[in-house]
Scaffold this motif. Structure first.
Motif, PDB file in Angstrom:
ATOM      1  N   PHE A 146      -2.631   5.906   0.216  1.00 52.82           N
ATOM      2  CA  PHE A 146      -3.484   4.966   0.935  1.00 52.82           C
ATOM      3  C   PHE A 146      -4.570   4.361   0.061  1.00 52.82           C
ATOM      4  O   PHE A 146      -5.478   3.700   0.550  1.00 52.82           O
ATOM      5  CB  PHE A 146      -4.138   5.634   2.157  1.00 52.82           C
ATOM      6  CG  PHE A 146      -3.939   4.834   3.421  1.00 52.82           C
ATOM      7  CD1 PHE A 146      -4.984   4.113   3.990  1.00 52.82           C
ATOM      8  CD2 PHE A 146      -2.700   4.771   4.035  1.00 52.82           C
ATOM      9  CE1 PHE A 146      -4.796   3.368   5.152  1.00 52.82           C
ATOM     10  CE2 PHE A 146      -2.500   4.036   5.187  1.00 52.82           C
ATOM     11  CZ  PHE A 146      -3.553   3.337   5.749  1.00 52.82           C
ATOM     12  N   LYS A 147      -4.473   4.634  -1.265  1.00 54.41           N
ATOM     13  CA  LYS A 147      -5.499   4.069  -2.144  1.00 54.41           C
ATOM     14  C   LYS A 147      -4.888   3.259  -3.283  1.00 54.41           C
ATOM     15  O   LYS A 147      -5.584   2.677  -4.080  1.00 54.41           O
ATOM     16  CB  LYS A 147      -6.307   5.195  -2.793  1.00 54.41           C
ATOM     17  CG  LYS A 147      -7.374   5.768  -1.921  1.00 54.41           C
ATOM     18  CD  LYS A 147      -8.353   6.528  -2.806  1.00 54.41           C
ATOM     19  CE  LYS A 147      -8.941   7.685  -2.044  1.00 54.41           C
ATOM     20  NZ  LYS A 147      -9.758   8.511  -2.928  1.00 54.41           N
ATOM     21  N   GLU A 148      -3.560   3.294  -3.382  1.00 52.85           N
ATOM     22  CA  GLU A 148      -2.914   2.621  -4.498  1.00 52.85           C
ATOM     23  C   GLU A 148      -2.023   1.522  -3.984  1.00 52.85           C
ATOM     24  O   GLU A 148      -1.275   1.713  -3.019  1.00 52.85           O
ATOM     25  CB  GLU A 148      -2.101   3.636  -5.307  1.00 52.85           C
ATOM     26  CG  GLU A 148      -1.429   3.078  -6.535  1.00 52.85           C
ATOM     27  CD  GLU A 148      -2.406   2.752  -7.660  1.00 52.85           C
ATOM     28  OE1 GLU A 148      -3.551   3.210  -7.596  1.00 52.85           O
ATOM     29  OE2 GLU A 148      -2.009   2.052  -8.604  1.00 52.85           O
ATOM     30  N   LEU A 176       0.837  -1.186   0.000  1.00 50.84           N
ATOM     31  CA  LEU A 176       0.000   0.000   0.000  1.00 50.84           C
ATOM     32  C   LEU A 176       0.876   1.242   0.000  1.00 50.84           C
ATOM     33  O   LEU A 176       1.834   1.357   0.779  1.00 50.84           O
ATOM     34  CB  LEU A 176      -0.897  -0.025   1.243  1.00 50.84           C
ATOM     35  CG  LEU A 176      -1.954   1.073   1.374  1.00 50.84           C
ATOM     36  CD1 LEU A 176      -2.947   1.000   0.224  1.00 50.84           C
ATOM     37  CD2 LEU A 176      -2.673   0.917   2.697  1.00 50.84           C
TER      38      LEU A 176
END
Lengths: 607, 334
Positions: free
Chosen positions: A233-235, A220
């Motif tokens: 925090f999204k990839e 992450l």
């Protein structure tokens, strides 16, 4: 290969280009790739240094956080407040005093900036007793790792998403115990991860595309990335660098990043933070200098090649033109234009050649003039010879006729008045006159033969031999002659003249075999190497080979008149005829055994 | 000569492209997709976003699965449906799985979706009630079942006497009771009910049960022991695609809402947007991958049930879940 044939211009240009292009390309490639290699190495070690430096900064940041919380837990005031807060009842006044005191300590710590939230957990229940964020108070955090771990010592958690903060954070917790070892609770601080991002976003020395970022053990992306700020925090990053680092392989390399750009990257695993740090730079940016240099070199090299090719062409032309002139000159000379001269101003080899050519042409011209003059004088001489021979024969014969005439008159009309001796002398005078006449005739014949035009045609030697034999029938009469006529080819010759040759040679053969009971005469031909050799062999008296040279001279006789009659001019005539045909004639003999006469017709035998 | 060679080369290329295309086609057609059903524990809504995304974005297709998504219905309860074999997979809360096991039903969770339960209490901001401690003397609207359970456990943990609080029965769904003052505190899912109040223009205070001592797993993916043992590959494929679906939803909230609207036809975009946005932090917590389960959470869930007497006897809660499939999927990466 077409390159190796073709005109001089093309060859010069081709060779030049070959000689120039190949080293250029090879050196260009070597330069380019070694340049890239050097750049890659430099960038890799630079990125590695950057990542090491940043790792250090991160560890310092972490250490600092840990220290802050830890030191705080050692603060006597805090310990006292914690003790009161846990032991006292919420109803008591001192309880709230302790709580306020705790809260004020906490807000002071917050003002330092590294920590976003800080709270104190009851050691038994895990409930939030005091917090910098009022909302948290009363909540239970007993199921959190940072509570259970923080009870025993300083604990730093993984990065997680905090509902309270509504953003990712890291928890640092430590137990609050007094000097007696009495444990009251856990102090927890939530780290301000913006500082983490700031450390990572700092990119001096990384050019335009260089960036560093952190990835956790589940791939992450933890910190902000330049290429996509929304990715934090999204990839999830599965590039080669991250995968290798997670596999324990700290290294550098060239691969494709999460934005699908080819990059040069350095990656390492930071064990105490359980994070991967990645430092990358786009390959396009890294290799830009060499790319530009490569283009410059290519342009420069291209123009050098162009200039060189033109120079090669020009040089080739400077050679070609004079050569073409020489070719033209030779052609002109060949055509018979002997006045043609080539202009040349240069002193080089071609110039020399041209000068020599001109000299040669002049020389040919002179020789030609000479030849023409000689031909003229020869023609004149021939004409003179003609009239000379004619007058000789005429003038020589006249006195001869007088001599033989008057001798005859004397014999015929003064027979009674002459003694036998006198008659004998007169007969001798007659005989000699006749002889003289025939000699003159032979001489004339010989001189005419030498000047006669050669009318060659393809004739059968056999036919000519037959004709010659017919002519000599008289000589064969009453004699035992064995005649072997072998295979005779066809040749290109003057038939009349060749008949004379065969007549002469056969006549000789017949003559010099007179004394033999049976005359064996062979006529034939042999092929050796390139020419046909005709021969007439007899088994007559032969001759001494020592005098072979004299054989073909005019009036040369190797046998006395008494032995064999003849003027001795026959062979000379034959030789003349054979020489006119371009051939050779020679003889071999052995005294008493016979003679063989050979002749060739000089390659014009009609093969 | 050169012309012939180029010609030949072109022909070879064309033929090989055709062959590879055909073989690709035939490969796909070789195995028909496995047709499976997944039962949702409630009506179609953003709560199950991962499943919708996996279906619509072709993640299930990539795993050669054809998935039918069937929402909750009273006629065909989820547990029974899965146990009977009608549906292969289902979504239920972790508590319900432990309860089922306690009842001897052979079901098992293979991934958790909501690591933090969205079960909550909420009040209007103007009420000033920000924590359960403030409930004293107030009216708390409760619903039977899990909510009641959680409430009791919480109050005990907090040491608040429930007699000091007025308990009222509230409607199944809605914020009206709060708005019209029937209750001071209502309950529901943090991802759901509070939004209705917000939509009506009120600010709310949300108190998660998870923050107040009832820290349990909620929605889990489950199947029968039989399925897990005998069709592990199928389970893995379904799980992988569903997890990818959640990842995609996290990265593309707007697009995901559009997808959800294809299913949640009776809802509004703003409601689903809120639900999705509130769900994500409960699912994607960061310190472990999506779907990952920790034993102590299961232990805690079991403890709560035991303490609340929902289950009479302790259950072997380790049998209520399996890490096998998560290990398969995440183990490779780590």
């Amino acid at each position: 290969m077409k390159l190796l044939k073709g005109s001089l211009s093309n060859r010069a240009i081709s060779f030049f280009l070959l000689a120039a292009i190949v080293p250029q390309i090879v050196s260009g490639l070597i330069f380019y790739f070694s340049g890239r290699y050097i750049i890659a190495n430099n960038i890799e070690s630079h990125l590695k240094s950057v990542s090491i430096i940043k790792e250090q900064e991160l560890l310092n940041w972490e250490k600092h956080l840990g220290h802050t919380i830890f030191l705080l837990t050692k603060s006597p005031r805090l310990i006292q407040d914690a003790a009161l807060a846990t032991e006292l009842d919420p109803g008591e006044k001192d309880y709230h005093v302790a709580l306020d005191s705790l809260r004020s300590i906490m807000s002071q710590i917050l003002s330092l900036g590294h920590i976003s939230h800080i709270f104190f957990l009851d050691g038994t229940s895990g409930q939030v007793i005091a917090s910098s964020e009022k909302k948290l108070e009363g909540q239970f955090k007993d199921s959190e790792q940072w509570f259970s771990q923080g009870k025993t010592g300083l604990y730093i958690s993984d990065i997680f998403h905090s509902l309270a903060l509504e953003r990712p954070t890291m928890a640092i917790s430590a137990p609050i115990t007094d000097n007696n070892g009495q444990f009251y609770g856990v102090l927890v601080g939530f780290a301000n991860l913006e500082e983490l991002s700031e450390i990572m976003l700092e990119r001096s020395g990384l050019g335009e595309t260089g960036q560093t970022y952190l990835v956790n053990k589940d791939n992450l992306l933890i910190t902000e990335s330049h290429k996509n700020p929304d990715f934090t925090f999204k990839e999830w990053i599965f590039t080669e660098g991250v995968i290798r680092a997670l596999g324990g392989d700290d290294s550098t390399g060239q691969y494709v990043d999460y934005a699908d750009d080819p990059v040069i990257g350095a990656y390492r695993w930071i064990a105490s933070l359980e994070l991967v740090i990645v430092a990358e730079m786009d390959q396009a940016e890294a290799y830009e200098p060499i790319r530009r240099l490569g283009i410059t070199m290519a342009i420069f090299g291209g123009s050098v090649l162009l200039v060189g090719a033109l120079a090669a062409y020009g040089f080739a032309q400077s050679i070609i033109r004079p050569i073409q002139h020489l070719a033209t000159g030779a052609e002109e000379l060949g055509k018979g234009n002997l006045d043609f001269r080539i202009e040349s101003n240069s002193e080089d080899e071609i110039g020399q050649l041209t000068k020599e050519f001109n000299r040669m042409a002049a020389s040919i011209h002179d020789k030609d003039t000479q030849l023409q003059q000689r031909a003229k004088s020869l023609a004149t001489a021939n004409k003179e010879m003609e009239s000379f021979s004619y007058s000789i024969s005429h003038d020589l014969r006249t006195p001869l006729r007088a001599m033989s005439g008057f001798s005859k008159i004397l014999i015929d009309e003064y027979e009674s008045k002459l003694t036998e001796d006198a008659k004998g002398y007169l007969k001798k005078i007659q005989w000699n006159s006749l002889k003289m006449s025939s000699l003159i005739d032979d001489l004339l014949h010989f001189s005419r033969i030498g000047r006669q035009k050669l009318k060659t045609q393809i004739v059968s030697a056999e036919d000519i031999v037959k004709q010659a034999l017919e002519e000599l029938e008289g000589e064969q009469a009453g004699r035992k002659i064995r005649l072997n006529v072998g295979k005779l080819p066809v040749f290109q010759a003057d038939p009349a003249l060749m008949k004379q040759v065969f007549v002469n040679l056969l006549s000789n053969a017949f003559k010099f075999t007179e004394k033999k009971k049976i005359a064996i005469i062979e006529i034939g031909s042999e092929k050796n190497n390139k020419e046909t050799v005709y021969f007439i062999r007899d088994n007559g008296v032969g001759f001494d080979m020592r005098y072979a040279e004299k054989l073909f001279g005019v009036f040369q006789r190797l046998h006395s008149e008494a032995e064999f009659e003849g003027t001795g001019v026959g062979l000379a005539i034959s030789q003349s005829i054979i020489h006119r045909h371009g051939g050779r004639v020679w003889a071999e003999a052995e005294v008493g055994k016979g003679a063989t006469f050979y002749f060739t017709l000089g390659g014009k035998d009609g093969r | 000569m050169r012309k012939n060679m180029i010609n030949l080369l072109v022909r070879v290329i064309v033929v090989s492209v055709l062959i590879s295309m055909v073989s690709c086609q035939s490969k796909e057609q070789e195995l028909p997709p496995d047709e499976i059903t997944v039962r949702l524990k409630w009506v179609h809504q953003a709560q199950f976003a991962g499943v919708y995304v996996a279906a619509e974005k072709g993640f299930y297709q990539e795993e050669n699965l054809k998935v039918e998504i069937i929402p909750f219905s009273f006629e065909e309860p989820v547990l029974e449906d899965v146990i009977s074999g009608n549906s292969l997979f289902g979504i239920k809360s972790a508590s319900e799985i432990i309860q089922a096991r306690s009842d001897g039903l052979p079901v098992k969770a293979f991934a958790v979706i909501y690591k933090i339960s969205p079960l909550c209490l909420y009040s209007l901001k103007e009420s000033g009630i920000t924590s359960p401690q403030d409930f004293v003397g107030k009216k708390v609207g409760l619903k039977p079942g899990q909510i009641m359970l959680s409430y009791q456990v919480m109050m005990e943990k907090l040491g608040i006497d429930t007699n000091d609080v007025t308990e009222v029965q509230v409607k199944e769904y809605g914020a009206d009771d709060l708005i019209n003052g029937f209750a001071d505190v209502s309950t529901g899912f943090s991802i759901n009910e509070p939004q209705l109040a917000i939509e009506s223009g009120y600010d709310v205070n949300i108190m998660l049960f998870a923050d107040y001592g009832v820290s349990v797993y909620d929605d889990v993916l489950f199947a029968t022991d039989d399925t897990l043992n005998n069709q592990p590959e199928l389970v893995e494929r379904f799980l992988r695609a569903t997890l990818e679906g959640w990842k995609y939803a996290i990265q593309n909230e707007e697009e995901t809402v559009e997808i959800i609207m294809n299913y949640a036809i009776d809802s509004t975009k703003s409601h689903q947007t809120y639900m999705l946005h509130q769900s994500i932090p409960l699912i994607h917590t960061g310190e472990s991958p999506i779907g990952w389960m920790e034993r102590d959470k299961w232990e805690k869930t079991h403890e709560v049930l035991l303490n609340a007497n929902v289950i009479k006897k302790p259950v072997d809660f380790d049998e209520a879940y399996t890490m096998t499939f998560l290990n398969e999927i995440y183990g490779l990466v780590e």
